[in-house]
Motif scaffolding. Structure first.
Motif, mmCIF file in Angstrom:
data_model
loop_
_atom_site.group_PDB
_atom_site.id
_atom_site.type_symbol
_atom_site.label_atom_id
_atom_site.label_comp_id
_atom_site.label_asym_id
_atom_site.label_seq_id
_atom_site.Cartn_x
_atom_site.Cartn_y
_atom_site.Cartn_z
ATOM 1 N N MET A 269 0.780 -1.230 0.000
ATOM 2 C CA MET A 269 0.000 0.000 0.000
ATOM 3 C C MET A 269 0.813 1.283 0.000
ATOM 4 S SD MET A 269 -2.897 -1.357 2.702
ATOM 5 C CE MET A 269 -3.929 0.110 2.581
ATOM 6 N N THR A 270 2.103 1.215 0.327
ATOM 7 C CA THR A 270 2.868 2.443 0.560
ATOM 8 C C THR A 270 2.993 3.304 -0.692
ATOM 9 O OG1 THR A 270 4.848 1.109 0.275
ATOM 10 C CG2 THR A 270 4.209 1.605 2.524
ATOM 11 N N GLN A 271 2.816 2.696 -1.858
ATOM 12 C CA GLN A 271 2.880 3.461 -3.098
ATOM 13 C C GLN A 271 1.681 4.422 -3.228
ATOM 14 O OE1 GLN A 271 3.242 0.744 -6.415
ATOM 15 N NE2 GLN A 271 2.886 2.364 -7.930
ATOM 16 N N TRP A 272 0.568 4.076 -2.547
ATOM 17 C CA TRP A 272 -0.661 4.874 -2.691
ATOM 18 C C TRP A 272 -1.042 5.677 -1.454
ATOM 19 C CZ3 TRP A 272 -0.139 0.112 -5.113
ATOM 20 C CH2 TRP A 272 -0.280 0.137 -6.498
ATOM 21 N N THR A 273 -0.574 5.231 -0.284
ATOM 22 C CA THR A 273 -0.954 5.936 0.939
ATOM 23 C C THR A 273 0.123 5.762 2.003
ATOM 24 O OG1 THR A 273 -2.529 6.022 2.771
ATOM 25 C CG2 THR A 273 -2.297 3.909 1.672
ATOM 26 N N SER A 274 0.215 6.750 2.891
ATOM 27 C CA SER A 274 1.128 6.603 4.026
ATOM 28 C C SER A 274 0.351 6.488 5.340
ATOM 29 C CB SER A 274 2.077 7.806 4.091
ATOM 30 O OG SER A 274 1.304 8.993 4.188
ATOM 31 N N ASP A 275 -0.979 6.412 5.220
ATOM 32 C CA ASP A 275 -1.817 6.481 6.419
ATOM 33 C C ASP A 275 -2.171 5.083 6.932
ATOM 34 O OD1 ASP A 275 -3.457 7.235 8.472
ATOM 35 O OD2 ASP A 275 -4.619 8.670 7.290
ATOM 36 N N PHE A 276 -1.233 4.483 7.641
ATOM 37 C CA PHE A 276 -1.453 3.151 8.215
ATOM 38 C C PHE A 276 -2.610 3.157 9.203
ATOM 39 C CE2 PHE A 276 -0.205 0.007 11.614
ATOM 40 C CZ PHE A 276 -0.484 -1.132 10.875
ATOM 41 N N VAL A 277 -2.690 4.220 9.996
ATOM 42 C CA VAL A 277 -3.724 4.302 11.035
ATOM 43 C C VAL A 277 -5.127 4.263 10.417
ATOM 44 C CG1 VAL A 277 -4.706 5.771 12.846
ATOM 45 C CG2 VAL A 277 -2.221 5.503 12.654
ATOM 46 N N ALA A 278 -5.297 4.976 9.293
ATOM 47 C CA ALA A 278 -6.614 4.980 8.631
ATOM 48 C C ALA A 278 -6.963 3.590 8.108
ATOM 49 C CB ALA A 278 -6.616 5.993 7.490
ATOM 50 N N PHE A 279 -5.965 2.896 7.574
ATOM 51 C CA PHE A 279 -6.180 1.530 7.081
ATOM 52 C C PHE A 279 -6.625 0.613 8.216
ATOM 53 C CE2 PHE A 279 -3.737 -2.582 6.561
ATOM 54 C CZ PHE A 279 -4.703 -3.212 5.788
ATOM 55 N N VAL A 280 -5.925 0.685 9.340
ATOM 56 C CA VAL A 280 -6.247 -0.178 10.478
ATOM 57 C C VAL A 280 -7.644 0.135 11.003
ATOM 58 C CG1 VAL A 280 -5.638 -0.726 12.873
ATOM 59 C CG2 VAL A 280 -3.844 -0.553 11.130
ATOM 60 N N ARG A 281 -7.957 1.441 11.103
ATOM 61 C CA ARG A 281 -9.269 1.847 11.613
ATOM 62 C C ARG A 281 -10.377 1.303 10.708
ATOM 63 N NH1 ARG A 281 -9.400 7.187 10.702
ATOM 64 N NH2 ARG A 281 -7.791 7.605 12.259
ATOM 65 N N ASP A 282 -10.193 1.443 9.414
ATOM 66 C CA ASP A 282 -11.201 0.967 8.462
ATOM 67 C C ASP A 282 -11.335 -0.556 8.512
ATOM 68 O OD1 ASP A 282 -12.910 1.558 5.952
ATOM 69 O OD2 ASP A 282 -11.528 -0.014 5.292
ATOM 70 N N PHE A 283 -10.205 -1.242 8.598
ATOM 71 C CA PHE A 283 -10.227 -2.707 8.675
ATOM 72 C C PHE A 283 -10.990 -3.182 9.909
ATOM 73 C CE2 PHE A 283 -8.278 -6.446 10.645
ATOM 74 C CZ PHE A 283 -8.570 -7.408 9.700
ATOM 75 N N ARG A 284 -10.711 -2.538 11.036
ATOM 76 C CA ARG A 284 -11.378 -2.947 12.289
ATOM 77 C C ARG A 284 -12.874 -2.677 12.234
ATOM 78 N NH1 ARG A 284 -6.647 -0.844 16.361
ATOM 79 N NH2 ARG A 284 -5.253 -2.617 16.024
ATOM 80 N N GLU A 285 -13.217 -1.537 11.639
ATOM 81 C CA GLU A 285 -14.634 -1.189 11.503
ATOM 82 C C GLU A 285 -15.365 -2.226 10.627
ATOM 83 O OE1 GLU A 285 -18.088 0.331 12.040
ATOM 84 O OE2 GLU A 285 -16.340 1.079 13.124
ATOM 85 N N ARG A 286 -14.761 -2.583 9.508
ATOM 86 C CA ARG A 286 -15.374 -3.583 8.624
ATOM 87 C C ARG A 286 -15.477 -4.947 9.303
ATOM 88 N NH1 ARG A 286 -15.421 -1.872 3.101
ATOM 89 N NH2 ARG A 286 -14.327 0.129 2.973
ATOM 90 N N THR A 287 -14.441 -5.282 10.070
ATOM 91 C CA THR A 287 -14.448 -6.575 10.762
ATOM 92 C C THR A 287 -15.566 -6.618 11.798
ATOM 93 O OG1 THR A 287 -12.055 -6.768 10.461
ATOM 94 C CG2 THR A 287 -13.051 -8.169 12.156
ATOM 95 N N ARG A 288 -15.653 -5.539 12.598
ATOM 96 C CA ARG A 288 -16.717 -5.461 13.607
ATOM 97 C C ARG A 288 -18.087 -5.576 12.961
ATOM 98 N NH1 ARG A 288 -13.863 -1.858 16.539
ATOM 99 N NH2 ARG A 288 -14.536 -0.165 15.199
ATOM 100 N N GLU A 289 -18.272 -4.859 11.874
ATOM 101 C CA GLU A 289 -19.564 -4.848 11.197
ATOM 102 C C GLU A 289 -19.888 -6.224 10.609
ATOM 103 O OE1 GLU A 289 -21.894 -2.863 11.345
ATOM 104 O OE2 GLU A 289 -23.206 -3.549 9.711
ATOM 105 N N ALA A 290 -18.898 -6.890 10.048
ATOM 106 C CA ALA A 290 -19.133 -8.224 9.466
ATOM 107 C C ALA A 290 -19.559 -9.219 10.550
ATOM 108 C CB ALA A 290 -17.870 -8.719 8.758
#
Ligand code: MG
Length: 252
Positions: free
Chosen positions: A40-61
């Motif tokens: 992902m580093t080629q497109w974004t440097s925001d690891f925190v946003a990725f983790v937050r989104d992943f956790r949100e999707r996981t919780r929702e699933a």
């Protein structure tokens, strides 16, 4: 002989999680970091946003899954979270992403001490064995882990995760998938698990005898509604239980 197979839940039935003391998010973060660094580093440097989104999707699933019994799928959720951070769609296979994620046996987890000897005993009597787990990880992922625990040789015919079956226990589809893979009828199989709803009610509704492996207290609300065909504290008690449920399954 009417008994042909014994099906097992994995977590807290074969695999003891009591020794895992970390918090899950802390434990998982380096795996997400590996995915991020490799993809992902080629497109974004925001690891925190990725983790937050992943956790949100996981919780929702999982929230939806509790109602619909549609199984969360870690590979799919990872791909969605990666794409949500602007990584071009369509380049990612869930399989490849899961390899980068790099699931391993979790520190602090171990097989309950009697598991290996008891699985061997059942196989020596000619029974087929299966694992049926309510995991969001595809079985190919958990296979790495159970291989490290030495379990794979006992389950050559059948290992099913909810992520692959599409449905969570107690849905009938996941039990039926395992029975089909084993080539046995429900009446020829016994299920062993620790969760009254997912394992016991689910397996019984699928037509199997269901044995509760007691690793933690059964909620009092359920104890009158869901009645296992037997309850055991150790798999060492299972052969005698099978004698009662399927007399003649082993030589007298
Ligand atoms: Mg369990």
């Amino acid at each position: 002989m009417s008994l042909k197979a014994v099906l097992f839940d994995l977590d807290d039935t074969l695999l003891d999680w009591q020794g895992f003391k970390q918090d899950w998010q802390t434990y998982e973060e380096p795996m997400l970091r590996r995915v991020f660094d490799q993809l992902m580093t080629q497109w974004t440097s925001d690891f925190v946003a990725f983790v937050r989104d992943f956790r949100e999707r996981t919780r929702e699933a999982w929230r939806q899954g509790r109602g619909t019994l549609i199984a969360p799928n870690l590979g799919r959720i990872l791909v969605q979270s990666i794409e949500a951070q602007g990584v071009p769609a369509g380049q990612l296979s869930a399989e490849d992403v899961l390899k980068m994620y790099g699931w391993r046996a979790v520190p602090g987890t171990s097989l309950f001490p009697e598991v290996t000897a008891e699985l061997k005993r059942l196989r020596d009597h000619g029974l087929k064995l299966a694992i049926v787990t309510n995991a969001g990880q595809p079985m190919a992922v958990r296979d790495i882990e159970i291989g490290e625990h030495g379990l794979l040789p006992y389950f050559p015919e059948c290992r099913v995760s909810a992520a692959d079956a599409g449905y969570l226990k107690p849905h009938q589809a996941i039990f039926q998938r395992a029975l089909d893979q084993l080539g046995v009828k429900a009446s020829e199989a016994v299920f062993v698990g620790d969760n009254p709803v997912a394992d016991i009610a689910g397996a019984q509704a699928a037509g199997m005898y269901a044995v509760l492996r007691v690793t933690h207290p059964v909620p009092p609300m359920l104890s009158g509604l869901i009645v296992p065909d037997a309850a055991i504290n150790s798999l060492e008690e299972l052969p005698d239980v099978l004698d009662r449920l399927h007399p003649g399954w082993r030589p007298a």
